[in-house]
Design an enzyme around this catalytic site. Structure first.
Site, PDB file in Angstrom:
ATOM      1  N   ILE A  31     -27.120  62.699  27.184  1.00 16.50           N
ATOM      2  CA  ILE A  31     -26.404  63.109  25.971  1.00 16.50           C
ATOM      3  C   ILE A  31     -24.914  63.367  26.257  1.00 16.50           C
ATOM      4  O   ILE A  31     -24.096  63.340  25.337  1.00 16.50           O
ATOM      5  CB  ILE A  31     -27.083  64.356  25.357  1.00 16.50           C
ATOM      6  CG1 ILE A  31     -26.762  64.494  23.884  1.00 16.50           C
ATOM      7  CG2 ILE A  31     -26.735  65.613  26.139  1.00 16.50           C
ATOM      8  CD1 ILE A  31     -27.604  65.526  23.160  1.00 16.50           C
ATOM      9  N   ASN A  87     -30.431  66.200  41.390  1.00 16.43           N
ATOM     10  CA  ASN A  87     -30.011  67.557  41.744  1.00 16.43           C
ATOM     11  C   ASN A  87     -31.233  68.448  41.902  1.00 16.43           C
ATOM     12  O   ASN A  87     -32.166  68.361  41.099  1.00 16.43           O
ATOM     13  CB  ASN A  87     -29.093  68.123  40.661  1.00 16.43           C
ATOM     14  CG  ASN A  87     -27.818  67.315  40.487  1.00 16.43           C
ATOM     15  OD1 ASN A  87     -27.250  66.848  41.463  1.00 16.43           O
ATOM     16  ND2 ASN A  87     -27.379  67.150  39.242  1.00 16.43           N
ATOM     17  N   HIS A 100     -35.483  64.690  37.350  1.00 18.74           N
ATOM     18  CA  HIS A 100     -34.883  63.523  36.701  1.00 18.74           C
ATOM     19  C   HIS A 100     -33.912  62.876  37.655  1.00 18.74           C
ATOM     20  O   HIS A 100     -33.135  63.549  38.332  1.00 18.74           O
ATOM     21  CB  HIS A 100     -34.187  63.908  35.392  1.00 18.74           C
ATOM     22  CG  HIS A 100     -33.275  65.081  35.505  1.00 18.74           C
ATOM     23  ND1 HIS A 100     -33.736  66.386  35.504  1.00 18.74           N
ATOM     24  CD2 HIS A 100     -31.936  65.154  35.637  1.00 18.74           C
ATOM     25  CE1 HIS A 100     -32.713  67.206  35.634  1.00 18.74           C
ATOM     26  NE2 HIS A 100     -31.603  66.493  35.717  1.00 18.74           N
TER      27      HIS A 100
HETATM   28  P1  AMP Z   1     -29.007  68.223  35.687  1.00 14.44           P
HETATM   29  O1  AMP Z   1     -27.734  69.012  35.512  1.00 14.44           O
HETATM   30  O2  AMP Z   1     -29.068  67.420  36.953  1.00 14.44           O
HETATM   31  O3  AMP Z   1     -30.232  69.100  35.488  1.00 14.44           O
HETATM   32  O4  AMP Z   1     -28.993  67.145  34.527  1.00 14.44           O
HETATM   33  C1  AMP Z   1     -29.420  67.429  33.232  1.00 14.44           C
HETATM   34  C2  AMP Z   1     -28.833  66.372  32.358  1.00 14.44           C
HETATM   35  O5  AMP Z   1     -29.519  66.394  31.126  1.00 14.44           O
HETATM   36  C3  AMP Z   1     -27.343  66.578  32.041  1.00 14.44           C
HETATM   37  O6  AMP Z   1     -26.601  65.456  32.507  1.00 14.44           O
HETATM   38  C4  AMP Z   1     -27.313  66.702  30.528  1.00 14.44           C
HETATM   39  O7  AMP Z   1     -26.188  66.104  29.942  1.00 14.44           O
HETATM   40  C5  AMP Z   1     -28.615  66.018  30.121  1.00 14.44           C
HETATM   41  N1  AMP Z   1     -29.171  66.440  28.858  1.00 14.44           N
HETATM   42  C6  AMP Z   1     -29.319  67.711  28.408  1.00 14.44           C
HETATM   43  N2  AMP Z   1     -29.873  67.708  27.186  1.00 14.44           N
HETATM   44  C7  AMP Z   1     -30.085  66.405  26.859  1.00 14.44           C
HETATM   45  C8  AMP Z   1     -30.616  65.745  25.725  1.00 14.44           C
HETATM   46  N3  AMP Z   1     -31.060  66.417  24.656  1.00 14.44           N
HETATM   47  N4  AMP Z   1     -30.667  64.387  25.739  1.00 14.44           N
HETATM   48  C9  AMP Z   1     -30.214  63.687  26.796  1.00 14.44           C
HETATM   49  N5  AMP Z   1     -29.712  64.260  27.903  1.00 14.44           N
HETATM   50  C10 AMP Z   1     -29.636  65.597  27.941  1.00 14.44           C
END
Ligand code: AMP
Ligand code: ZN
Length: 114
Positions: A31, A87, A100
């Site tokens: 996002i 991460n 992820h």
């Molecule tokens: P991390 O910081 O490695 O846990 O990555 C989490 C990722 O999830 C971040 O890059 C966010 O931008 C992404 N994220 C959070 N909410 C959403 C959402 N609703 N849809 C898509 N990506 C998301």
């Protein structure tokens, strides 16, 4: 996990911008993209962090990378190159506690990462 954002995406309760899915993994656009292509590849089954992976998850974990390769072909960035990042825990910047694999491409990457 009922209160997990990415479990809700895997179940379809929340509909992300899906770029790839199969029986085990699902991949959707981040996002808040940090590159022209920024996709998150997740196992459908909830696993909180890398620290929670078990030996039995080895094949599933490998499937995250196989999906990354397929998506790179789809996105047309396989040859120029892309980065995968996972991460683990807050100190590394993990904010969603469902494992992820970030896949970023479409621009030059620098090293070391921040
Ligand atoms: P991390 O910081 O490695 O846990 O990555 C989490 C990722 O999830 C971040 O890059 C966010 O931008 C992404 N994220 C959070 N909410 C959403 C959402 N609703 N849809 C898509 N990506 C998301
Ligand atoms: Zn989850």
């Amino acid at each position: 996990m009922t209160d997990c954002l990415f479990c809700k995406m895997a179940s379809g309760e929340i509909e992300p911008d899906i770029v790839y899915q199969d029986d085990d993994v699902i991949a959707f656009r981040d996002i808040n993209p940090q590159a022209p292509t920024h996709v998150l590849i997740i196992p459908r089954r909830h696993i909180s962090t890398i620290n929670d992976l078990q030996s039995a998850d080895a094949e599933l974990t490998g499937k995250l990378f196989l999906a990354a390769g397929k998506i790179a072909e789809q996105e047309g960035i396989a040859e120029q190159g892309y980065r995968t990042v996972m991460n683990c825990n807050a100190g590394a910047g993990q904010t969603v506690f469902h494992v992820h694999l970030h896949m970023l491409g479409g621009r030059a990457m620098t090293w070391p990462p921040g």
